[in-house]
Design an enzyme around this catalytic site. Structure first.
Site, PDB file in Angstrom:
ATOM      1  N   ASP A   2      81.953 -30.999  45.686  1.00 42.72           N
ATOM      2  CA  ASP A   2      80.756 -31.734  45.237  1.00 42.72           C
ATOM      3  C   ASP A   2      80.400 -31.245  43.838  1.00 42.72           C
ATOM      4  O   ASP A   2      80.021 -32.020  42.969  1.00 42.72           O
ATOM      5  CB  ASP A   2      79.554 -31.464  46.162  1.00 42.72           C
TER       6      ASP A   2
ATOM      7  N   ASN B 169      82.063 -28.169  51.188  1.00 43.46           N
ATOM      8  CA  ASN B 169      82.327 -29.548  51.611  1.00 43.46           C
ATOM      9  C   ASN B 169      83.817 -29.785  51.848  1.00 43.46           C
ATOM     10  O   ASN B 169      84.210 -30.869  52.248  1.00 43.46           O
ATOM     11  CB  ASN B 169      81.788 -30.553  50.584  1.00 43.46           C
TER      12      ASN B 169
ATOM     13  N   LYS C  94      77.175 -28.408  55.814  1.00 43.67           N
ATOM     14  CA  LYS C  94      77.738 -27.821  54.592  1.00 43.67           C
ATOM     15  C   LYS C  94      77.359 -26.358  54.416  1.00 43.67           C
ATOM     16  O   LYS C  94      78.093 -25.590  53.801  1.00 43.67           O
ATOM     17  CB  LYS C  94      77.301 -28.616  53.358  1.00 43.67           C
TER      18      LYS C  94
END
Length: 285
Positions: free
Chosen positions: A111, A96, A75
């Site tokens: 996220d 992400n 990430k």
């Protein structure tokens, strides 16, 4: 409009290990629900360095991907390899979701948006703080930025690498009250909320990021891990009467936001929820 002969939308996930991911099921079900076809490919690449990641990313457009999700451990390492970043991804310092358009790769962070929405649904519009946040990696950073969006909420951040926690606190200075704690005990003392943003507790690991004796009934507790859904941390929190939110909610909400970015279409949450539950049911046994 019949999409029977249209090429399926090609999506994927880059990370490792990802065999247990619910993402293929969720995105393919979301596509079906809005009358599209999608194929979601697991791209399990272990130990990739920057050169290998760059090669992988540069192949996405020619192969015909509309986008890919990125998970542990990439990430953060994909960041410098992308053409552009959304303001959210830039704020978090982790990606992400990568959207592929006209040969250009743009990084997003769902996220962050997904966690904020999941938290509101589970614990109301203004979750109580202070909040102990364990982990300042990819997910932890997204959670920190999401928590910063709730006015006046104090975040107590702890990471095995204090420098990482310090960097997140510095990045959020002026936007949120972030206190870096050296020890988990210090972060949890008097906290009203607790978030596990580390992979601790993910199968086959049966560990817990927080000594279970520190949990109290008045707290709310949530875990980014969803394999298993009920980690040792959440199992104990529920047993003593604390309010809990499993990793299911974060997984579904980040996927809903990613799907909208990939396709320009809003998928019904119910389609992803059913797909997620089917995908993780064997793991819960």
């Amino acid at each position: 409009m019949a999409h029977g002969h249209a090429r399926p939308i090609l999506l994927g996930l880059i990370g490792s290990p990802i065999a247990h991911s619910a993402s293929p099921a969720m995105h393919e079900a979301a596509a079906a629900a809005v009358g599209l076809r999608a194929h979601y490919q697991l791209i399990d690449v272990a130990g990739a360095d920057a050169a290998r990641l760059r090669g992988l990313l540069s192949s996405l457009a020619p192969i015909g991907f509309s986008g890919v999700n990125v998970t542990y451990p990439y990430k953060e390492s994909v960041l410098p390899l992308l053409d552009d970043l959304s303001p959210g991804a830039r704020a978090v310092g982790a990606v992400n979701t990568i959207v592929v358009r006209d040969g250009r790769l743009t990084g997003h962070n769902t996220d962050m948006t997904g966690f904020a929405r999941a938290l509101r649904q589970a614990f109301g519009p203004n979750p109580e703080g202070p909040v102990a946040l364990i982990g300042a990696g990819g997910v932890g950073k997204a959670v920190a930025v999401a928590l910063a969006g709730f006015p006046g909420l104090e975040v107590r951040l702890v990471d095995a690498d204090p420098a990482k926690a310090g960097a997140v606190a510095a990045a959020l200075e002026g936007h949120a009250r972030v206190r870096v704690c050296r020890r988990v005990e210090e972060a949890v003392e008097g906290a009203r909320g607790l978030v596990n943003g580390t992979p601790v507790g993910m199968l086959p690991d049966r560990g817990t990021p927080v000594p279970l004796a520190l949990l109290r009934p008045g707290m709310w507790v949530t875990d980014a891990v969803y394999s298993p859904l009920w980690t040792p941390l959440l199992t104990e929190a529920a047993r003593i009467g604390a309010r809990t939110m499993t990793g299911r909610e974060l997984a579904i909400h980040q996927a809903l936001d990613a799907f909208a970015l990939f396709t320009g279409r809003e998928a019904p949450a119910s389609a992803m929820e059913r797909a997620f539950d089917r995908a993780v049911a064997p793991l819960a046994a």
